[in-house]
Enzyme design. Structure first.
Site, mmCIF file in Angstrom:
data_model
loop_
_atom_site.group_PDB
_atom_site.id
_atom_site.type_symbol
_atom_site.label_atom_id
_atom_site.label_comp_id
_atom_site.label_asym_id
_atom_site.label_seq_id
_atom_site.Cartn_x
_atom_site.Cartn_y
_atom_site.Cartn_z
ATOM 1 N N LYS A 6 40.165 -7.534 37.886
ATOM 2 C CA LYS A 6 40.676 -6.471 38.054
ATOM 3 C C LYS A 6 41.562 -5.993 39.583
ATOM 4 O O LYS A 6 40.874 -7.241 40.688
ATOM 5 C CB LYS A 6 41.076 -4.764 37.936
ATOM 6 C CG LYS A 6 39.795 -4.254 38.377
ATOM 7 C CD LYS A 6 40.163 -2.826 38.232
ATOM 8 C CE LYS A 6 39.627 -1.868 39.585
ATOM 9 N NZ LYS A 6 39.386 -0.539 39.866
ATOM 10 N N LYS B 36 41.420 -2.885 45.485
ATOM 11 C CA LYS B 36 41.406 -2.675 47.381
ATOM 12 C C LYS B 36 39.723 -3.199 47.484
ATOM 13 O O LYS B 36 39.279 -4.486 48.306
ATOM 14 C CB LYS B 36 40.945 -0.994 47.717
ATOM 15 C CG LYS B 36 42.738 -0.892 47.940
ATOM 16 C CD LYS B 36 42.658 0.250 48.162
ATOM 17 C CE LYS B 36 43.578 1.055 47.359
ATOM 18 N NZ LYS B 36 44.451 2.677 47.230
ATOM 19 N N LYS C 193 29.665 1.911 42.073
ATOM 20 C CA LYS C 193 29.591 2.318 43.341
ATOM 21 C C LYS C 193 28.014 2.048 44.185
ATOM 22 O O LYS C 193 27.197 2.010 44.830
ATOM 23 C CB LYS C 193 30.333 3.066 43.567
ATOM 24 C CG LYS C 193 32.174 2.887 43.550
ATOM 25 C CD LYS C 193 32.961 4.007 43.812
ATOM 26 C CE LYS C 193 34.224 2.936 43.637
ATOM 27 N NZ LYS C 193 35.194 4.455 43.320
HETATM 28 P P1 TYM Z 1 42.460 4.878 42.285
HETATM 29 O O1 TYM Z 1 42.249 5.504 43.657
HETATM 30 O O2 TYM Z 1 41.141 3.887 42.375
HETATM 31 O O3 TYM Z 1 43.842 4.881 41.535
HETATM 32 C C1 TYM Z 1 45.117 4.855 41.448
HETATM 33 C C2 TYM Z 1 45.253 5.142 40.297
HETATM 34 O O4 TYM Z 1 45.587 3.402 40.285
HETATM 35 C C3 TYM Z 1 45.494 2.778 38.942
HETATM 36 N N1 TYM Z 1 44.525 1.630 39.103
HETATM 37 C C4 TYM Z 1 45.007 0.424 38.302
HETATM 38 N N2 TYM Z 1 45.758 0.117 37.347
HETATM 39 C C5 TYM Z 1 45.555 -0.878 36.701
HETATM 40 N N3 TYM Z 1 45.337 -1.860 37.785
HETATM 41 C C6 TYM Z 1 45.028 -2.163 38.356
HETATM 42 N N4 TYM Z 1 44.125 -2.818 38.903
HETATM 43 C C7 TYM Z 1 44.524 -0.726 39.063
HETATM 44 N N5 TYM Z 1 44.056 -0.401 40.338
HETATM 45 C C8 TYM Z 1 43.952 0.985 40.247
HETATM 46 C C9 TYM Z 1 44.131 3.128 38.564
HETATM 47 O O5 TYM Z 1 43.863 2.988 37.101
HETATM 48 C C10 TYM Z 1 44.401 5.215 39.417
HETATM 49 O O6 TYM Z 1 45.397 5.588 37.820
HETATM 50 N N6 TYM Z 1 39.904 8.356 39.865
HETATM 51 C C11 TYM Z 1 41.450 8.164 40.625
HETATM 52 C C12 TYM Z 1 41.328 9.693 41.088
HETATM 53 C C13 TYM Z 1 41.969 10.796 40.866
HETATM 54 C C14 TYM Z 1 42.768 11.267 40.051
HETATM 55 C C15 TYM Z 1 42.522 12.540 39.583
HETATM 56 C C16 TYM Z 1 43.448 10.397 38.984
HETATM 57 C C17 TYM Z 1 41.317 11.791 41.408
HETATM 58 N N7 TYM Z 1 41.599 12.951 40.508
HETATM 59 C C18 TYM Z 1 42.956 13.237 38.942
HETATM 60 C C19 TYM Z 1 43.870 11.430 37.521
HETATM 61 C C20 TYM Z 1 43.690 12.467 37.514
HETATM 62 C C21 TYM Z 1 41.094 6.829 41.552
HETATM 63 O O7 TYM Z 1 40.373 6.462 41.817
HETATM 64 O O8 TYM Z 1 42.354 6.448 40.910
#
Ligand code: TYM
Length: 359
Positions: free
Chosen positions: A224, A227, A115
């Site tokens: 992967k 967004k 990022k």
């Molecule tokens: P975020 O918002 O990027 O994604 C949310 C969830 O979706 C999963 N994910 C994927 N899994 C498999 N293949 C993909 N292409 C894919 N794209 C997204 C992510 O692994 C995630 O589980 N940091 C986290 C949000 C967060 C969080 C937390 C999660 C903040 N605090 C505490 C768990 C516990 C995030 O950015 O997810």
């Protein structure tokens, strides 16, 4: 939400609509977990701020994700559903935990590097290595103030660790891309416990029903689904849009010899097929690939219909739920109350242990 159940917690950033990566990496697991665990699912709107969203969009995105959670089957009577910013205890503990986190370890986090590179407009390194890390650090420190990498992006893993630790969660269902953050969370928990000689935080682990954590690929051949990659199939895509996206997915010229190795774009299509289609369908196309009779058009048509079978019922519910503002407000008000109860108790323990005592 009974006291004796193991605590599950996970969240999704409010940066847009949910896609198949979010669904298979996280949301579908949330729904399966809620009968057997003390489940807590939230919308990470503070984390969304690290990539500077438009304020008017942020609010709309929180509402979208909330409706999508509910439409996918998260039941507010079984699970606590809340918005991260509704729990101010998280922000206070974020400040406190940061006192035990090194900027070096944060700067080495893969998601930070990706990022930060984007924010500074510098390309990916030719290969990972120390020399590159040094150059990268110089870039960050030397960046002009109008091209800065915000400190929130650096401390993103601290905030995520706090989300988990403040609820004392042990199971955190996430996709493969979040595993490094979980590893840091375990490290911070161990460090805090041993520094103060307490057993305050349990160590959390990913949860995948015994399988491997998934990485859902995009339709553009590599990497992967995400967004910012612009390669997503969204849960709200209407059938026409969805079919078009799948039919346009990158492939190759087809196998020339029996049992040829698969190119990445084709392997990605099979990964999606494995997630959405019945085992005999997957086997049929695997056999067709192996004996060179495969027609990618047929595979894509089947894949599109199988994805639609998953997304259509969710999509149908989203619109109804979005229209019921009063219901949405009730769900998050009740969720915030429950989430704050445990968060406040943990924060009180943390303050006490760290020596912030009341006079
Ligand atoms: P975020 O918002 O990027 O994604 C949310 C969830 O979706 C999963 N994910 C994927 N899994 C498999 N293949 C993909 N292409 C894919 N794209 C997204 C992510 O692994 C995630 O589980 N940091 C986290 C949000 C967060 C969080 C937390 C999660 C903040 N605090 C505490 C768990 C516990 C995030 O950015 O997810």
């Amino acid at each position: 939400m009974a006291d004796n159940k193991e605590i599950v917690l996970s969240g999704i950033r409010s940066t847009g609509n949910l896609h198949l990566g979010n669904y298979y990496g996280a949301l579908s697991k949330f729904v399966r977990l809620q009968n057997d665990y003390d489940c807590n699912f939230f919308i990470a709107d503070l984390h969304a701020l690290t990539t500077s969203p438009d304020p008017s969009q942020l609010h709309a995105n929180v509402k979208n994700i909330l409706a999508e959670y509910l439409a996918a089957g998260i039941d507010p009577e079984k699970s606590t559903i809340f918005i991260q910013s509704d729990v101010p205890e998280i922000s206070e503990m974020y400040l406190l935990l940061n006192m035990h986190v090194g900027i070096g370890e944060l700067m080495r986090t893969t998601s930070f590097k990706d990022k930060a590179r984007k924010a500074l407009g510098i390309g990916a390194p030719a290969q990972e290595g120390e020399a590159d890390d040094e150059a990268f650090e110089k870039e960050i420190i030397g960046a002009s103030t109008n091209k800065r990498v915000n400190a929130g992006l650096l401390t993103y893993p601290t905030l995520m660790a706090v989300d988990i630790l403040i609820q004392k969660a042990t199971k955190v269902p996430v996709g493969k891309d979040q595993e490094q953050h979980l590893e840091l969370t375990r490290r911070f928990a161990r460090r805090f416990n041993s520094f103060y000689g307490v057993e305050l935080f349990p160590e959390p682990y990913n949860f995948d029903f015994g399988g491997k954590p998934v990485k859902v690929p995009g339709l553009d051949g590599s990497g992967k689904m995400g967004k910012s990659e612009g390669n997503c199939i969204y849960l709200i895509d209407d059938p026409k849009v969805l079919r078009k996206k799948v039919m346009r997915a990158t492939t190759d010229e087809g196998p020339k010899e029996p049992n040829s190795p698969m190119s990445e774009p084709v392997a990605n299509l099979f990964t999606l097929l494995e997630l959405t289609s019945a085992p005999d369908v997957v086997q049929h196309f695997r056999d067709a690939y192996a004996d060179c009779s495969i027609r990618y058009g047929d595979l894509k048509k089947q894949l599109a219909e199988d994805i639609l079978a998953v997304t259509t019922p969710i999509r149908d519910r989203i619109n109804d739920i979005m229209a019921d503002e009063a219901y949405l407000r009730r769900v998050v008000a009740q969720g915030a109350e429950r989430a704050r109860e445990r968060a406040a108790a943990t924060l009180a323990e943390v303050r006490h242990v760290m020596g912030i005592r009341k006079f």
